[in-house]
Every structure is written in C-alpha cells, then in structure tokens.
Design an enzyme around this catalytic site. Structure first.
Site, PDB file in Angstrom:
ATOM      1  N   ASP A 100       0.820  -1.211   0.000  1.00 32.98           N
ATOM      2  CA  ASP A 100       0.000   0.000   0.000  1.00 32.98           C
ATOM      3  C   ASP A 100       0.861   1.271   0.000  1.00 32.98           C
ATOM      4  O   ASP A 100       1.023   1.910  -1.036  1.00 32.98           O
ATOM      5  CB  ASP A 100      -0.969  -0.034   1.184  1.00 32.98           C
ATOM      6  CG  ASP A 100      -2.034   1.055   1.106  1.00 32.98           C
ATOM      7  OD1 ASP A 100      -2.219   1.612   0.008  1.00 32.98           O
ATOM      8  OD2 ASP A 100      -2.667   1.340   2.124  1.00 32.98           O
ATOM      9  N   CYS A 157     -14.261  -6.855 -21.798  1.00 29.78           N
ATOM     10  CA  CYS A 157     -15.577  -7.386 -22.175  1.00 29.78           C
ATOM     11  C   CYS A 157     -16.702  -6.425 -21.809  1.00 29.78           C
ATOM     12  O   CYS A 157     -17.810  -6.522 -22.324  1.00 29.78           O
ATOM     13  CB  CYS A 157     -15.807  -8.738 -21.516  1.00 29.78           C
ATOM     14  SG  CYS A 157     -16.010  -8.649 -19.705  1.00 29.78           S
ATOM     15  N   CYS A 160     -17.730  -5.219 -16.146  1.00 28.71           N
ATOM     16  CA  CYS A 160     -17.572  -4.379 -14.952  1.00 28.71           C
ATOM     17  C   CYS A 160     -18.175  -2.993 -15.159  1.00 28.71           C
ATOM     18  O   CYS A 160     -18.830  -2.443 -14.269  1.00 28.71           O
ATOM     19  CB  CYS A 160     -16.106  -4.278 -14.552  1.00 28.71           C
ATOM     20  SG  CYS A 160     -14.990  -3.641 -15.816  1.00 28.71           S
ATOM     21  N   CYS A 164     -21.218  -1.444 -12.956  1.00 30.63           N
ATOM     22  CA  CYS A 164     -20.807  -0.412 -12.007  1.00 30.63           C
ATOM     23  C   CYS A 164     -21.878   0.654 -11.842  1.00 30.63           C
ATOM     24  O   CYS A 164     -22.357   1.222 -12.837  1.00 30.63           O
ATOM     25  CB  CYS A 164     -19.508   0.237 -12.470  1.00 30.63           C
ATOM     26  SG  CYS A 164     -18.952   1.587 -11.400  1.00 30.63           S
ATOM     27  N   CYS A 173     -16.908   6.744  -7.415  1.00 26.51           N
ATOM     28  CA  CYS A 173     -16.907   5.343  -6.997  1.00 26.51           C
ATOM     29  C   CYS A 173     -17.750   5.160  -5.740  1.00 26.51           C
ATOM     30  O   CYS A 173     -17.615   5.898  -4.765  1.00 26.51           O
ATOM     31  CB  CYS A 173     -15.472   4.893  -6.732  1.00 26.51           C
ATOM     32  SG  CYS A 173     -15.341   3.199  -6.120  1.00 26.51           S
ATOM     33  N   CYS A 201     -17.570  -1.585  -2.118  1.00 24.75           N
ATOM     34  CA  CYS A 201     -18.417  -2.068  -3.216  1.00 24.75           C
ATOM     35  C   CYS A 201     -17.642  -3.129  -3.977  1.00 24.75           C
ATOM     36  O   CYS A 201     -16.513  -2.898  -4.400  1.00 24.75           O
ATOM     37  CB  CYS A 201     -18.780  -0.914  -4.153  1.00 24.75           C
ATOM     38  SG  CYS A 201     -19.808  -1.406  -5.558  1.00 24.75           S
TER      39      CYS A 201
END
Length: 277
Positions: A100, A157, A160, A164, A173, A201
């Site tokens: 991180d 593809c 997502c 979303c 987001c 999420c």
C-alpha cells in the site's frame, strides 16, 4: 535467492510471487528506499489472496476485503517473519517489505513481474484469484536477472462497466462514497443503499468473468489462515459499538473512524425498519 524467497513465502500460503528489476519500475516514493540504503536491486512482487467462504455469506454487508482483519496487519506479521530469515540467509544484502504505502507503483509492478494483468476496473487481475488479492513486495538491493514481462490488460468485455453503479468513474466510486466523512446528501444516501454494502463495493469484481472462472475452478479462495480468522461478514451497529477502539483499529474500516461506518450501518438498519432516513 529466488527459490529461497518463494519457499519461505509458500509457508505462508503465498504462491503468486515473481521478481522484477527495480530499474524497470516507476518509483512513486523513492525516499522509502533511500531510508534503507537501496538505490538499485530487485522487487519480489506478491499477490496475496483474501477471498474466503465467509465472503460468500448471503448476509454479508461489507466489502469482501474488509471481512477479515485489516490486511496491513497480515503484512506486518509476514514481513516480521520473512525479512529476518532472508537477512540471515543473505547477510550481504538488504531486504525491506512494503504494501500500500509503497515506493513503487504496485499494480504496474505486479504486471511487469508477470503475476497477472490490469483490469478495466483499474484493479489487478490474476488468473487464480481474480482481483481478490492484496499486493505487496519485498525489495532487496541484490541485482538479479529479472527482466519485465509485457504489461497486459483484460479483454475489456465491458461486464464491470455495465454493472458499475457509477460507470467506473473513479471520482464517483460507490466504495469511496461509503468512506466519505460527514453527513450524506439524500442522493448519496440513496446511492449507498442501492449498492447494498455499508462499506465498500464489490460489484465490478463479482461480475468479472475472471472471478467467475476462478470460482468455478476452485482457485478463488484463499488458503492463508489470517483471512479465515476473526472474520465478520455481517456487521451491525450494536456489534460495532461493542468494539473497543483497539479492536476497531484492527479492521479495514477502522482507519476512517467509528462515525463513518456507524453512519452507514444506521442508514441500512433504519431503511430495513422503514424508518425515516
């Protein structure tokens, strides 16, 4: 050295490990390496799977990554064991671990190390565990032969993006919204409720074909004991309030403070009872 690093990490349930020369990586915080006297060397990139059967709980109301204790605690314990052993095996070299808060761009580095590819949702995708991995690295001043792999991206593809709630707009987001401090607007409260989780999420991860393939193959699930222990898939306001500050600090939502996650939990509990929001 490569075989030693991999063998030690295998003891901790980590099999996705690969080296890449520091000279090919983007340094985002070079001062972190300078502190340890490292100017050149090699990064052993790690992809640690965290998805467990607890994450399949139909009552889960927090993001999968937050079901276990904070992954930073895992890496602290991991490095406390691994780094001294490597230093003893290779006393002529320096070793330091990061996750991180890192001196390198971790997603790019993991791709260059050949551990996987970059998804349209900006997450790192592995064949074995999809995007349900935490990235970390052990950096050494040992200059090894570790050329980069070509960076690859997913097939785009569109699954997502279609799923979303904000169309993969980073600034909007839904996960970021659940972590926002202060009072939420009526629109924001409605958005959080529509996501179904009081923290985070997982939508883009769960609809990804790579996730579905890994789940079907049985490789999605973590075998790292840390992520099985003290798991909390369904969090309530009462359970949160009963946590001491020390316990809360061990959870992924603890860094933001009690008030933010409590606000979200209360929102869901009031909504479930049909009370005014």
């Amino acid at each position: 050295m490569q075989s030693t690093v991999k063998a030690i990490l295998k003891e901790h349930g980590i099999s996705l490990v690969a080296p890449v020369s520091l000279s090919y990586l983007t340094l985002t915080r070079p001062y972190l390496l300078a502190r340890h006297g490292i100017t050149d060397g090699t990064a052993f990139m790690l992809a640690v799977p965290y998805y467990t059967t607890h994450c399949d709980d139909c009552a889960r109301n927090i993001s999968s990554y937050a079901v276990s204790r904070d992954y930073h605690r895992f890496f602290e314990a991991l490095f406390a064991d691994v780094l001294p052993r490597l230093a003893a095996a290779f006393p002529q070299n320096r070793f330091v671990g990061f996750t991180d808060h890192s001196p390198i761009a971790e997603v790019e580095a993991a791709a260059l190390a050949g551990l996987g590819q970059i998804g349209c949702n900006h997450l790192f995708l592995t064949k074995e565990h999809s995007s349900f991995v935490f990235l970390g690295e052990i950096i050494t001043d040992a200059v090894l032969s570790a050329p980069p792999h070509p960076i690859t991206v997913c097939t785009a593809c569109g699954a997502c993006k279609r799923a979303c709630p904000t169309g993969l707009e980073i600034d909007g987001c839904l996960s970021a919204l659940t972590q926002k401090k202060g009072a939420l607007t009526e629109e924001e409260r409605a958005a959080v409720l529509s996501g179904g989780l009081a923290w985070g999420c997982d939508t883009c991860q769960l609809v990804c074909p790579v996730t579905r393939a890994a789940k079907a193959a049985g490789t999605l699930y973590s075998t790292v004991p840390f992520f099985e222990e003290q798991a909390i898939a369904h969090l309530t306001a009462d359970r949160l309030n009963a946590m001491s500050d020390a316990t809360l600090a061990t959870r992924a939502y603890g860094w933001r403070g009690r008030a933010v996650i409590l606000r979200n939990l209360t929102l869901f509990e009031k909504h479930g009872k049909g009370e005014p929001l």
